[in-house]
Design a protein around this motif. Structure first.
Motif, short mmCIF file in Angstrom:
data_model
loop_
_atom_site.label_atom_id
_atom_site.label_comp_id
_atom_site.label_asym_id
_atom_site.label_seq_id
_atom_site.Cartn_x
_atom_site.Cartn_y
_atom_site.Cartn_z
N GLY A 306 0.82 -1.21 0.00
CA GLY A 306 0.00 0.00 0.00
C GLY A 306 0.85 1.25 0.00
O GLY A 306 0.52 2.24 -0.67
N TYR A 307 1.98 1.21 0.72
CA TYR A 307 2.89 2.36 0.76
C TYR A 307 3.48 2.61 -0.63
O TYR A 307 3.55 3.76 -1.09
CB TYR A 307 4.01 2.10 1.76
N ILE A 308 3.90 1.54 -1.31
CA ILE A 308 4.45 1.69 -2.67
C ILE A 308 3.39 2.25 -3.61
O ILE A 308 3.65 3.15 -4.41
CB ILE A 308 4.95 0.33 -3.19
N ASN A 309 2.19 1.71 -3.50
CA ASN A 309 1.10 2.14 -4.36
C ASN A 309 0.78 3.62 -4.15
O ASN A 309 0.57 4.38 -5.11
CB ASN A 309 -0.13 1.27 -4.08
N ASP A 310 0.76 4.06 -2.90
CA ASP A 310 0.43 5.45 -2.58
C ASP A 310 1.54 6.42 -3.00
O ASP A 310 1.28 7.47 -3.59
CB ASP A 310 0.17 5.61 -1.08
N THR A 311 2.80 6.06 -2.68
CA THR A 311 3.91 6.97 -2.96
C THR A 311 4.19 7.10 -4.46
O THR A 311 4.73 8.13 -4.90
CB THR A 311 5.19 6.51 -2.25
N THR A 312 3.83 6.09 -5.23
CA THR A 312 4.00 6.19 -6.69
C THR A 312 2.74 6.71 -7.36
O THR A 312 2.65 6.73 -8.60
CB THR A 312 4.35 4.81 -7.29
N LYS A 313 1.77 7.14 -6.54
CA LYS A 313 0.49 7.65 -7.04
C LYS A 313 -0.16 6.65 -8.00
O LYS A 313 -0.64 7.00 -9.08
CB LYS A 313 0.69 9.01 -7.73
N GLU A 314 -0.12 5.40 -7.57
CA GLU A 314 -0.76 4.26 -8.25
C GLU A 314 -0.12 3.92 -9.59
O GLU A 314 -0.69 3.15 -10.37
CB GLU A 314 -2.26 4.49 -8.41
N LYS A 315 1.07 4.47 -9.85
CA LYS A 315 1.78 4.07 -11.07
C LYS A 315 2.21 2.61 -10.98
O LYS A 315 2.32 1.91 -11.98
CB LYS A 315 2.99 4.98 -11.30
N ILE A 316 2.52 2.18 -9.75
CA ILE A 316 2.75 0.76 -9.50
C ILE A 316 1.48 0.22 -8.85
O ILE A 316 1.17 0.57 -7.71
CB ILE A 316 3.96 0.52 -8.57
N TYR A 318 -1.34 -2.01 -6.91
CA TYR A 318 -1.22 -2.69 -5.62
C TYR A 318 -0.74 -4.13 -5.78
O TYR A 318 0.17 -4.59 -5.06
CB TYR A 318 -2.56 -2.66 -4.89
N LYS A 319 -1.31 -4.87 -6.74
CA LYS A 319 -0.93 -6.27 -6.93
C LYS A 319 0.53 -6.40 -7.34
O LYS A 319 1.23 -7.30 -6.87
CB LYS A 319 -1.85 -6.93 -7.97
N ALA A 320 0.98 -5.50 -8.21
CA ALA A 320 2.39 -5.52 -8.62
C ALA A 320 3.29 -5.20 -7.44
O ALA A 320 4.38 -5.79 -7.29
CB ALA A 320 2.62 -4.53 -9.75
N ALA A 321 2.84 -4.29 -6.59
CA ALA A 321 3.61 -3.92 -5.41
C ALA A 321 3.74 -5.10 -4.45
O ALA A 321 4.79 -5.32 -3.84
CB ALA A 321 2.96 -2.73 -4.70
N VAL A 322 2.66 -5.88 -4.32
CA VAL A 322 2.70 -7.07 -3.47
C VAL A 322 3.75 -8.05 -3.97
O VAL A 322 4.53 -8.62 -3.19
CB VAL A 322 1.31 -7.76 -3.42
N VAL A 323 3.80 -8.25 -5.28
CA VAL A 323 4.79 -9.16 -5.88
C VAL A 323 6.21 -8.64 -5.60
O VAL A 323 7.11 -9.43 -5.25
CB VAL A 323 4.55 -9.31 -7.39
N ILE A 324 6.42 -7.35 -5.75
CA ILE A 324 7.74 -6.75 -5.48
C ILE A 324 8.15 -7.00 -4.04
O ILE A 324 9.29 -7.41 -3.76
CB ILE A 324 7.72 -5.24 -5.78
#
Length: 449
Positions: A306-316, A318-324
């Protein structure tokens, strides 16, 4: 049958929730280790552990409540940018590099490896970690309640198992505490309990408990009723954590002489439990640890993604962020718990002094006259913490810090006792107070002119 009032039930429920959040299975490995280091000075070691491993994390929740209800609110008197920088440090450095991969490493070393000791470890480790973090990713992506439900069952079983272990450690110890030659057991317990990392958990997750009380009708936590209820819930969690951590620390003190100093923390825990209760209780503990770690990993993965998703303004997405997050965790966890602890040392030594100061400032917020005190104390704690962290890096990497810098640090009162940050925090806080007071006076004079 005992009948409890609604208020008492709410206090107990939230208290158990606080305990459950703090009591990650990964924390099991540190109290026995501190006990082994302390030996016959186990009580002094326990006091240090209680302060940084239990009391300060609990007070962090209170600080968030006093500070406005969220960690962001708490940090506002320091500077608007401070929350972003500090939160980034916690999420990236601690979440990705330390806390999350450590959960998987503990699940493997304490759980899977104990259950499958005869399987080739070079094959078992990567397979187990991929499956472990893969399951956590699946549950995070699908918002499944399966792990939560299993956790609700396994957490009580884990507590019962630990109660049996602690009872055996007290009434049928496997040995006696010995003199380990430790010079300052209190400081050792105080510093090594940094590795538990729960002060940061309290600062970031305090809003969860505060909102839970609001949902139960206790109003804003700035009101006396909300704060009183929060304090009582925190007392419940403090009691449970002290019982568990204290019992495990005593187990390490009484049985630590059976193992060499420097024994891997997970090996020490399993060895102590096996000597104490045999194979049955060892396997029961291993199963509980795996599932408890899985529930913890699922929660952490959701937060980090969720942090990655928010800080990238959803460019990444959520599902991709989970995989990362899952891939990074597998790579980090492959190094094992011992390696992660080495990485964690410098970072925790930097972060913890300023985290402790934040907690204390939040708890006594209404007595602090201006924001200059916040700015000064945080600056001082950050400087000392940076030196402490770099001193560990220099020891690991084999280089020396400038002799003048080291001499200046050693000249600080209480530095030899390991508390170099205390006096600078007081001095910088006082200076910050007068600077802020003078600035306010100048602004007032300009407005009246």
């Amino acid at each position: 049958m005992f009948k409890f009032s609604k208020a008492t039930k709410d206090i107990i429920v939230v208290g158990f929730a606080i305990f459950a959040i703090f009591f990650g299975a990964g924390n099991l490995i540190f109290p026995p280790w501190i006990g082994q280091l302390s030996g016959s000075a186990w009580f002094a070691g326990l006091m240090g552990l209680v302060i940084t491993g239990i009391a300060l994390p609990i007070l962090a929740v209170v600080a968030v409540g006093n500070g406005g209800g969220t960690f962001k609110d708490l940090t506002q008197p320091v500077a608007p940018w401070f929350y972003k920088v500090y939160n980034f440090l916690i999420m990236i450095c601690l979440g990705f590099l330390i806390t999350h991969p450590r959960v998987g490493a503990v699940a493997y070393e304490t759980g899977v490896r104990t259950l499958l000791p005869n399987v080739n470890q070079s094959i078992l480790q990567p397979v187990a970690l991929i499956v472990f973090f893969g399951l956590a990713a699946y549950f995070s992506i699908n918002s499944s309640k399966v792990v939560d439900k299993v956790g609700e069952i396994l957490t009580p079983i884990l507590l019962v198992t630990l109660s049996i272990i602690i009872g055996l450690a007290i009434f049928r110890p496997i040995g006696a505490p010995v003199d380990t030659g430790i010079e300052n057991a209190f400081y050792s317990g105080f510093i090594n309990a940094y590795q538990i990392g729960d002060v940061l958990t309290g600062l970031l997750c305090g809003v969860i408990f505060i909102n839970a009380l609001k949902d139960k009708g206790y109003g804003p936590t700035t009101e006396k009723l909300g704060i009183t209820t929060l304090l009582k819930s925190c007392l419940v969690a403090f009691t449970l954590l002290t019982f568990v951590y204290g019992g495990l620390e005593y187990l390490g003190a009484t049985g630590g002489s059976l193992f060499e100093q420097g024994t891997d923390q997970t090996v020490l825990l399993i060895g102590l439990v096996r000597n104490l209760g045999g194979s049955l209780i060892t396997y029961t503990l291993a199963i509980c640890v795996v599932v408890a770690c899985l529930t913890t990993s699922t929660g952490l993965m959701s937060v980090l993604a969720g942090y990655i998703n928010d800080t990238t303004k959803e460019k990444i997405p959520y599902k991709a962020a989970v995989v990362i997050v899952a891939v990074v965790a597998v790579i980090q966890a492959m190094g094992g718990v011992a390696k992660i602890i080495v990485i964690a040392g410098p970072i925790f030594m930097f972060v913890y002094p300023l985290s402790i100061v934040l907690v204390l400032l939040g708890c006594f917020k209404k007595f602090i006259p201006n924001d200059g005190i916040w700015k000064g104390t945080i600056l001082a704690a950050s400087i000392i913490g940076l030196y402490d962290g770099m001193s560990i890096v220099s020891a690991i990497a084999g280089f020396s810090l400038p002799s003048g810098l080291t001499a200046a640090y050693n000249a600080i009162p209480l530095a030899s006792q390991g508390f170099a940050w205390i006096v600078p925090v007081m001095v910088f806080g006082t200076v910050g107070y007068f600077i802020s007071k003078n600035n306010e006076a100048r602004k007032s004079n300009k407005n009246t002119a």
